[in-house]
Design an enzyme around this catalytic site. Structure first.
Site, PDB file in Angstrom:
ATOM      1  N   ASP A 204      -3.725  40.747 -26.614  1.00 54.84           N
ATOM      2  CA  ASP A 204      -3.560  42.189 -26.757  1.00 54.84           C
ATOM      3  C   ASP A 204      -4.247  42.693 -28.036  1.00 54.84           C
ATOM      4  O   ASP A 204      -4.134  42.075 -29.095  1.00 54.84           O
ATOM      5  CB  ASP A 204      -2.052  42.481 -26.835  1.00 54.84           C
ATOM      6  CG  ASP A 204      -1.729  43.954 -26.744  1.00 54.84           C
ATOM      7  OD1 ASP A 204      -2.020  44.544 -25.702  1.00 54.84           O
ATOM      8  OD2 ASP A 204      -1.167  44.500 -27.720  1.00 54.84           O
ATOM      9  N   GLU A 267      -8.524  41.496 -24.844  1.00 57.14           N
ATOM     10  CA  GLU A 267      -8.428  42.922 -24.599  1.00 57.14           C
ATOM     11  C   GLU A 267      -9.011  43.580 -25.840  1.00 57.14           C
ATOM     12  O   GLU A 267      -8.341  43.719 -26.861  1.00 57.14           O
ATOM     13  CB  GLU A 267      -6.982  43.380 -24.410  1.00 57.14           C
ATOM     14  CG  GLU A 267      -6.928  44.824 -23.956  1.00 57.14           C
ATOM     15  CD  GLU A 267      -6.002  45.743 -24.736  1.00 57.14           C
ATOM     16  OE1 GLU A 267      -5.784  46.860 -24.272  1.00 57.14           O
ATOM     17  OE2 GLU A 267      -5.523  45.375 -25.818  1.00 57.14           O
TER      18      GLU A 267
HETATM   19  C1  NOJ Z   1      -2.731  47.225 -25.118  1.00 54.14           C
HETATM   20  C2  NOJ Z   1      -1.731  47.101 -24.022  1.00 54.14           C
HETATM   21  O1  NOJ Z   1      -2.395  46.834 -22.816  1.00 54.14           O
HETATM   22  C3  NOJ Z   1      -0.962  48.392 -24.004  1.00 54.14           C
HETATM   23  O2  NOJ Z   1      -0.166  48.523 -22.854  1.00 54.14           O
HETATM   24  C4  NOJ Z   1      -0.166  48.490 -25.262  1.00 54.14           C
HETATM   25  O3  NOJ Z   1       0.480  49.727 -25.321  1.00 54.14           O
HETATM   26  C5  NOJ Z   1      -1.051  48.340 -26.503  1.00 54.14           C
HETATM   27  N1  NOJ Z   1      -2.028  47.312 -26.373  1.00 54.14           N
HETATM   28  C6  NOJ Z   1      -0.233  48.027 -27.708  1.00 54.14           C
HETATM   29  O4  NOJ Z   1       0.267  46.731 -27.623  1.00 54.14           O
END
Ligand code: NOJ
Length: 542
Positions: A204, A267
């Protein structure tokens, strides 16, 4: 075929959003036993792996991306025994399992943050997070101008006068990755889940862990999909700092000590493509979501360019491309593509917003998915897209849980519309999501028609289209293939991948297939004289 060591180069990975996939105990919130019971459905669909969004102990202020304990399961979703059972069942079915790792921030309920609150400024407990004194004579101004990705300021002040950084919700304090203790702790968390047998981690906010050392001001909005910087803006001091790569190199070393291959997927909302490719250099991560492709508007020229640009950037470092059209943070592509206004509709749709053309959206979504799954590289599917599920675009505001809604002062509807529990059985309570008529977000009545049991074995249904596509993709090993474009009219995009021709017609004039083509799959019926209508993708042998 790919060897077991490099399965990640070509696999199709299905994202499970645990809250909304399957609810075993009938409390309206999905859970791990629900997932375990439904894994055979995913095996039957034909995916190779699943990625689960966080199911760890969490107060759920950001739907689980606020982790209070990285080594335990939130009681809403089950317990560690349920996680073991889920992993064992997946293994039995030949499905790999990727779990989510949230290293940029913890929940404010994490023991470390609680200790930091109880400790004094300058203490080792505060050094695990990013605490600073404020600006101005009395320190009442935040340490810099950064705003939260969810809206509002990125700093919160404590009673003792210090401020802490939270790039997301106030309940998600950012960790200090300059602190060796933080690094050690995450290596240990990785080991914990690796030893349990997971096949990898979706990382993440992978581009956010290191902040520019002086925490210099940055006057631009912290966008929800941060990293897609406004044109002309200087590089953001909170995203894509060079220091993040050292962290992933260390993680890769750890993963390399496990057999068979375990993976990291980034991500990282990073542009341009060659900056993103740095995350997938041979000694770093394995995959990085191709968000540049996801946000590209429907059109032959734009799609060809983004495919070329991103594929060649990745090829330059020897990495495959990781295609994706939907996830739990963006408007589902069956709705996003239902707009023809040239605008980017990825950030949530409210009842008072312009509504997508549902039929057009679904038609294009089927064409887009067929095109994506014909490309070489790996691909991620988001739960429900195989049903052609649209966004819930008329969700009453009272139900909204995404912190974006409150933090933006009700100007951004947020992401709840893509997170609604999915329909399995048209005539059951909660459409078979669970045994009771309970669902943490309301399901639109019209979703009965999308239910799996209305589509299974129904020729032409979106579900059967995905199933045939995944089967053929595997038979022809397209994930490991090579792309070569064909010369086509401007509104038509066609490429060859091995012995398969993939053609999409974006224009209103029906498109001709090359002479002698044998059509294997088509996202919609062809014209009577065998041409490809507008917004249709065909797979053929020619
Ligand atoms: C990316 C995640 O996919 C999202 O859902 C989240 O709110 C943010 N990062 C913070 O962790």
């Amino acid at each position: 075929m790919s060897s077991p060591r490099d399965w990640w180069r070509s696999d199709v990975i299905y994202q499970i959003y645990p809250r909304s996939f399957a609810d075993n105990d009938g409390d309206g919130m999905g859970d791990l036993p629900g997932i375990t019971a439904r894994l055979t459905d995913l095996r039957d669909l034909g995916v190779d792996a699943v990625w689960l969004s966080p199911f760890y102990k969490s107060p759920q202020h950001d739907a689980g991306y606020d982790v209070a304990d990285y080594r335990s399961v939130d009681p809403r979703f089950g317990d560690l025994g349920d996680a073991d059972k889920m992993l064992a069942e997946a293994k039995q079915l030949g499905l790999k399992v990727i779990v989510d790792l949230v290293p940029n921030h913890t929940s404010s309920e994490h023991v470390w943050f609680q200790e930091a609150l109880a400790a004094a400024p300058g203490s080792p407990e505060r050094e695990r997070y990013i605490f600073r004194d404020g600006r101005g004579a009395d320190g009442s101004e935040p340490p810099n101008s950064w705003t939260s990705v969810f809206g509002g300021p990125a700093w919160e002040r404590l009673d003792d006068g210090q401020w802490y950084l939270h790039l997301f919700d106030v309940s998600q304090p950012d960790l200090n990755w300059g602190n060796p203790e933080v690094r050690e702790e995450f290596l240990s968390i990785l080991r914990f889940w690796l030893d349990k047998g997971v096949d990898g981690f979706r990382v993440d906010v992978a581009h956010g862990l290191i902040k520019e050392a002086t925490l210099a001001d940055w006057e631009y909005a912290g966008e929800i999909l941060g990293g897609l910087t406004p044109e002309g803006a200087p590089p953001p001091p909170m995203w894509d700092q060079d220091g993040v790569h050292e962290i992933y190199r260390q993680w890769r070393e750890l993963l390399n000590s496990y057999e068979p291959a375990r993976i990291l997927v980034a991500e990282a909302w990073v542009q341009p493509a060659d900056r993103l490719a740095r995350y997938v250099r041979p000694d770093e991560m394995h995959q990085a979501f191709n968000f540049e492709y996801l946000v590209t508007l429907w059109g032959a020229d734009a799609i060809r360019k983004v495919v070329d640009r991103t594929s060649s950037a990745n090829a330059a470092v020897g990495a495959p491309t990781t295609w994706v059209l939907s996830n739990h943070d963006v408007v589902r592509h069956a709705s996003r593509l239902g707009f023809s206004d040239g605008k980017d509709h990825r950030n949530g749709i409210g009842v008072d917003d312009p509504q997508p053309d549902a039929a057009l959206g679904l038609r294009r979504a089927r064409a887009a998915s067929l095109q994506m799954l014909g490309l070489p590289g790996s691909a991620y599917l988001y739960q429900g897209e195989e049903l052609g599920l649209p966004e819930h675009t008329t969700l009453p505001d009272d139900f909204r849980e995404d912190p974006t809604w409150e933090r933006s002062g009700h100007t951004e509807p947020g992401r709840d519309g893509c997170r609604v529990p999915i329909p399995w059985e048209a005539d059951s309570p909660s459409f078979g999501f669970g045994p009771a008529d309970a669902s943490w977000l309301p399901q639109p009545a019209a979703w009965a028609e999308y239910a799996l049991d209305r589509q299974r074995d129904v020729p032409g249904s979106t579900y059967e289209l995905y199933r045939s596509t995944l089967r053929l993709r595997k038979e022809h090993d397209l994930g490991n293939g090579t792309l070569s474009w064909l010369d086509t009219p401007a509104d038509v995009l066609a490429f060859r991948n091995g012995d398969i021709l993939v053609l999409t017609n974006f224009g209103d004039a029906p498109a001709e297939l090359p002479l002698g083509s044998r059509v294997l799959l088509s996202s919609e019926p062809l014209t009577e004289d065998g041409k490809v209508p507008q917004d249709v993708t065909v797979w053929a042998r020619a």
